[in-house]
Design a protein around this motif. Structure first.
Motif, PDB file in Angstrom:
ATOM      1  N   GLY A 197     -19.164   6.608  -7.024  1.00 10.70           N
ATOM      2  CA  GLY A 197     -18.344   6.988  -5.912  1.00 10.70           C
ATOM      3  C   GLY A 197     -17.150   6.416  -5.787  1.00 10.70           C
ATOM      4  N   LYS A 198     -17.401   5.026  -6.692  1.00 10.79           N
ATOM      5  CA  LYS A 198     -15.554   4.174  -6.115  1.00 10.79           C
ATOM      6  C   LYS A 198     -14.485   4.561  -6.190  1.00 10.79           C
ATOM      7  N   THR A 199     -14.319   4.970  -7.133  1.00  8.36           N
ATOM      8  CA  THR A 199     -12.468   5.599  -7.352  1.00  8.36           C
ATOM      9  C   THR A 199     -13.176   7.086  -5.878  1.00  8.36           C
ATOM     10  N   SER A 200     -14.175   7.895  -6.239  1.00  9.15           N
ATOM     11  CA  SER A 200     -13.638   8.437  -4.437  1.00  9.15           C
ATOM     12  C   SER A 200     -13.655   7.678  -3.380  1.00  9.15           C
ATOM     13  N   LEU A 201     -14.467   6.425  -2.933  1.00  6.06           N
ATOM     14  CA  LEU A 201     -14.157   6.276  -1.590  1.00  6.06           C
ATOM     15  C   LEU A 201     -12.377   5.376  -1.672  1.00  6.06           C
ATOM     16  N   PHE A 202     -12.055   4.938  -2.706  1.00  7.85           N
ATOM     17  CA  PHE A 202     -10.202   4.973  -2.806  1.00  7.85           C
ATOM     18  C   PHE A 202      -9.951   6.030  -2.386  1.00  7.85           C
ATOM     19  N   HIS A 203      -9.749   6.922  -3.430  1.00  5.02           N
ATOM     20  CA  HIS A 203      -9.108   8.292  -2.405  1.00  5.02           C
ATOM     21  C   HIS A 203      -9.130   9.017  -1.520  1.00  5.02           C
ATOM     22  N   LEU A 204     -10.693   8.550  -0.567  1.00  5.24           N
ATOM     23  CA  LEU A 204     -10.855   8.742   1.221  1.00  5.24           C
ATOM     24  C   LEU A 204      -9.620   7.451   1.571  1.00  5.24           C
ATOM     25  N   ILE A 205     -10.280   6.219   1.476  1.00  7.40           N
ATOM     26  CA  ILE A 205      -9.528   5.431   2.105  1.00  7.40           C
ATOM     27  C   ILE A 205      -8.329   5.622   1.852  1.00  7.40           C
ATOM     28  N   THR A 206      -7.156   5.981   1.056  1.00 13.74           N
ATOM     29  CA  THR A 206      -5.982   6.060   1.275  1.00 13.74           C
ATOM     30  C   THR A 206      -5.588   7.425   0.846  1.00 13.74           C
ATOM     31  N   GLY A 207      -6.616   8.341   1.373  1.00 14.73           N
ATOM     32  CA  GLY A 207      -5.735   9.528   2.098  1.00 14.73           C
ATOM     33  C   GLY A 207      -5.135  10.669   1.272  1.00 14.73           C
ATOM     34  N   VAL A 208      -6.121   9.975   0.001  1.00 19.17           N
ATOM     35  CA  VAL A 208      -5.901  10.876  -0.977  1.00 19.17           C
ATOM     36  C   VAL A 208      -6.334  12.252  -1.356  1.00 19.17           C
ATOM     37  N   VAL A 209      -7.536  12.379  -0.678  1.00 17.28           N
ATOM     38  CA  VAL A 209      -8.965  13.505   0.444  1.00 17.28           C
ATOM     39  C   VAL A 209      -9.168  13.033   1.105  1.00 17.28           C
ATOM     40  N   LYS A 210      -9.580  14.508   1.309  1.00 14.86           N
ATOM     41  CA  LYS A 210     -10.267  13.655   3.566  1.00 14.86           C
ATOM     42  C   LYS A 210     -11.997  14.040   3.065  1.00 14.86           C
ATOM     43  N   ALA A 211     -12.045  13.126   4.253  1.00 21.40           N
ATOM     44  CA  ALA A 211     -13.738  12.578   4.549  1.00 21.40           C
ATOM     45  C   ALA A 211     -13.873  13.344   4.686  1.00 21.40           C
ATOM     46  N   THR A 212     -15.606  14.245   4.868  1.00 19.69           N
ATOM     47  CA  THR A 212     -16.146  15.282   5.195  1.00 19.69           C
ATOM     48  C   THR A 212     -16.813  14.735   6.381  1.00 19.69           C
ATOM     49  N   ALA A 230      -7.730  10.691   9.595  1.00 15.18           N
ATOM     50  CA  ALA A 230      -6.763  11.905   9.087  1.00 15.18           C
ATOM     51  C   ALA A 230      -5.351  11.852   8.440  1.00 15.18           C
ATOM     52  N   MET A 231      -4.983  11.013   8.121  1.00 18.46           N
ATOM     53  CA  MET A 231      -3.668  10.479   8.295  1.00 18.46           C
ATOM     54  C   MET A 231      -2.922  10.872   6.407  1.00 18.46           C
ATOM     55  N   PRO A 232      -2.338  11.443   5.996  1.00 17.82           N
ATOM     56  CA  PRO A 232      -1.823  11.652   4.844  1.00 17.82           C
ATOM     57  C   PRO A 232      -1.665  10.657   4.261  1.00 17.82           C
ATOM     58  N   ALA A 233      -1.986  10.602   3.011  1.00 16.35           N
ATOM     59  CA  ALA A 233      -1.218   9.231   1.811  1.00 16.35           C
ATOM     60  C   ALA A 233      -0.436   8.600   1.906  1.00 16.35           C
ATOM     61  N   PHE A 234       0.840   9.310   2.375  1.00 13.65           N
ATOM     62  CA  PHE A 234       2.668   8.518   2.443  1.00 13.65           C
ATOM     63  C   PHE A 234       2.424   7.883   4.353  1.00 13.65           C
ATOM     64  N   GLY A 235       1.568   8.308   4.870  1.00 10.24           N
ATOM     65  CA  GLY A 235       1.634   8.007   6.364  1.00 10.24           C
ATOM     66  C   GLY A 235       0.526   6.574   6.087  1.00 10.24           C
ATOM     67  N   ARG A 236      -0.453   6.111   5.103  1.00  8.82           N
ATOM     68  CA  ARG A 236      -0.955   4.952   5.067  1.00  8.82           C
ATOM     69  C   ARG A 236      -0.213   4.457   3.969  1.00  8.82           C
ATOM     70  N   CYS A 237       0.439   4.039   3.387  1.00 10.35           N
ATOM     71  CA  CYS A 237       1.283   3.727   2.413  1.00 10.35           C
ATOM     72  C   CYS A 237       2.161   3.430   3.787  1.00 10.35           C
ATOM     73  N   GLN A 238       3.236   4.239   4.206  1.00  9.72           N
ATOM     74  CA  GLN A 238       4.312   3.864   5.257  1.00  9.72           C
ATOM     75  C   GLN A 238       3.579   2.303   6.314  1.00  9.72           C
ATOM     76  N   LEU A 239       2.134   2.741   6.863  1.00 13.01           N
ATOM     77  CA  LEU A 239       1.037   1.316   7.096  1.00 13.01           C
ATOM     78  C   LEU A 239       1.314   0.045   6.590  1.00 13.01           C
ATOM     79  N   GLY A 240       1.233   0.541   5.138  1.00 12.11           N
ATOM     80  CA  GLY A 240       0.729  -1.210   4.373  1.00 12.11           C
ATOM     81  C   GLY A 240      -0.243  -0.781   3.363  1.00 12.11           C
ATOM     82  N   MET A 241      -0.802   0.051   3.045  1.00 10.99           N
ATOM     83  CA  MET A 241      -2.153   0.767   2.136  1.00 10.99           C
ATOM     84  C   MET A 241      -0.787   0.350   0.551  1.00 10.99           C
ATOM     85  N   SER A 242      -1.055  -0.166  -0.671  1.00 11.76           N
ATOM     86  CA  SER A 242      -0.932  -0.125  -1.316  1.00 11.76           C
ATOM     87  C   SER A 242      -1.706   0.347  -2.769  1.00 11.76           C
ATOM     88  N   ARG A 243      -1.567   0.904  -3.751  1.00  9.14           N
ATOM     89  CA  ARG A 243      -3.006   1.577  -4.881  1.00  9.14           C
ATOM     90  C   ARG A 243      -2.346   1.495  -6.250  1.00  9.14           C
TER      91      ARG A 243
END
Length: 249
Positions: free
Chosen positions: A41-56, A69-82
């Motif tokens: 579940g490592k990559t799935s966890l990354f997807h959840l953190i970065t907003g690529v997929v939505k958490a259940t 609930a923030m989309p991936a681009f919004g999290r990038c604007q806050l300072g996440m990069s992957r």
């Protein structure tokens, strides 16, 4: 305050639970590795953190702000990069153009009708600085698709750094590298992390790489956290030995 906090984060695909109630924190300046067997579940966890997929279920907090609930681009604007398992570059563009474009993606003024040249100049400056930090200045004007695989992996890190991230997430940075390329990548990344100023969440399958780079570790098995702590303590944990390391220690 933790820079990243996960609270009971869960992702289900029908009857399959990819991530199961994961709670974890990443502190400023920390280099934390997430390890586990294939399908943990490592990559799935990354997807959840970065907003690529939505958490259940569950929550993702970034610097105290709920971003679940923030989309991936919004999290990038806050300072996440992957970075990704499969290298994501623009192969026909030069290494310098790749990093400049990445830097522009986080600039909030990139769509303004006026002042565009200033945005481009700042993006080029940040891109060049990232290339220098990764030791790639000598290939700056070469098409990314013509670089060695090792340099392509480092270029992707440079692209992430050009965005000046508050949190850098790296998914299998040594994937597909030869022994020599892996040693080079570890040397470059080790120097980068030792210089300070970065908070890193790292997924990596090569245990030699993990134990050289990480200051903290989280171990996933079947989507669940089974260990968390200092590398030596995690390596000695019987549950980790049984589920993943198999006598590595």
């Amino acid at each position: 305050m933790s820079l990243l906090e996960l609270r009971n984060l869960t992702k289900r695909y029908g009857g399959i639970v990819a991530v199961n109630g994961v709670s974890m924190t990443v502190e400023p300046g920390e280099v934390r590795a997430v390890i586990g067997p294939n399908g943990a579940g490592k990559t799935s966890l990354f997807h959840l953190i970065t907003g690529v997929v939505k958490a259940t279920e569950g929550e993702v907090l970034f610097d105290g702000q709920r971003v679940t609930a923030m989309p991936a681009f919004g999290r990038c604007q806050l300072g996440m990069s992957r970075t990704f398992q499969i290298t994501a570059l623009f192969p026909e563009m030069s290494a310098r153009e790749n990093t400049s474009l990445a830097a522009q993606a986080r600039d909030k003024q990139r769509w303004l009708p006026l002042g565009g040249q200033a945005v481009f100049a700042e993006a080029a400056r940040r891109g060049d600085a990232a290339l220098e930090r990764l030791g790639l200045t000598h290939v700056a004007h070469r098409p990314a698709g013509l670089l060695s695989h090792g340099d392509q992996r480092l270029l992707e890190v440079a692209m992430a750094l050009a965005q000046q991230p508050r949190l850098l997430l790296m998914d299998e940075p040594t994937q597909g590298l030869s022994v020599e390329e892996t040693a080079q990548a570890v040397e470059v990344l080790g120097s980068l992390f030792a210089a300070g100023g970065l908070t890193v969440l790292l997924v990596e399958h090569d245990m030699e790489v993990v134990f050289r780079l990480a200051t903290k570790m989280t171990v996933l098995h079947r989507g669940t956290v089974i260990a968390d702590g200092q590398p030596d303590a995690v390596k000695a944990d019987p549950a980790v030995q049984d589920a993943y390391l198999g006598g590595y220690a």
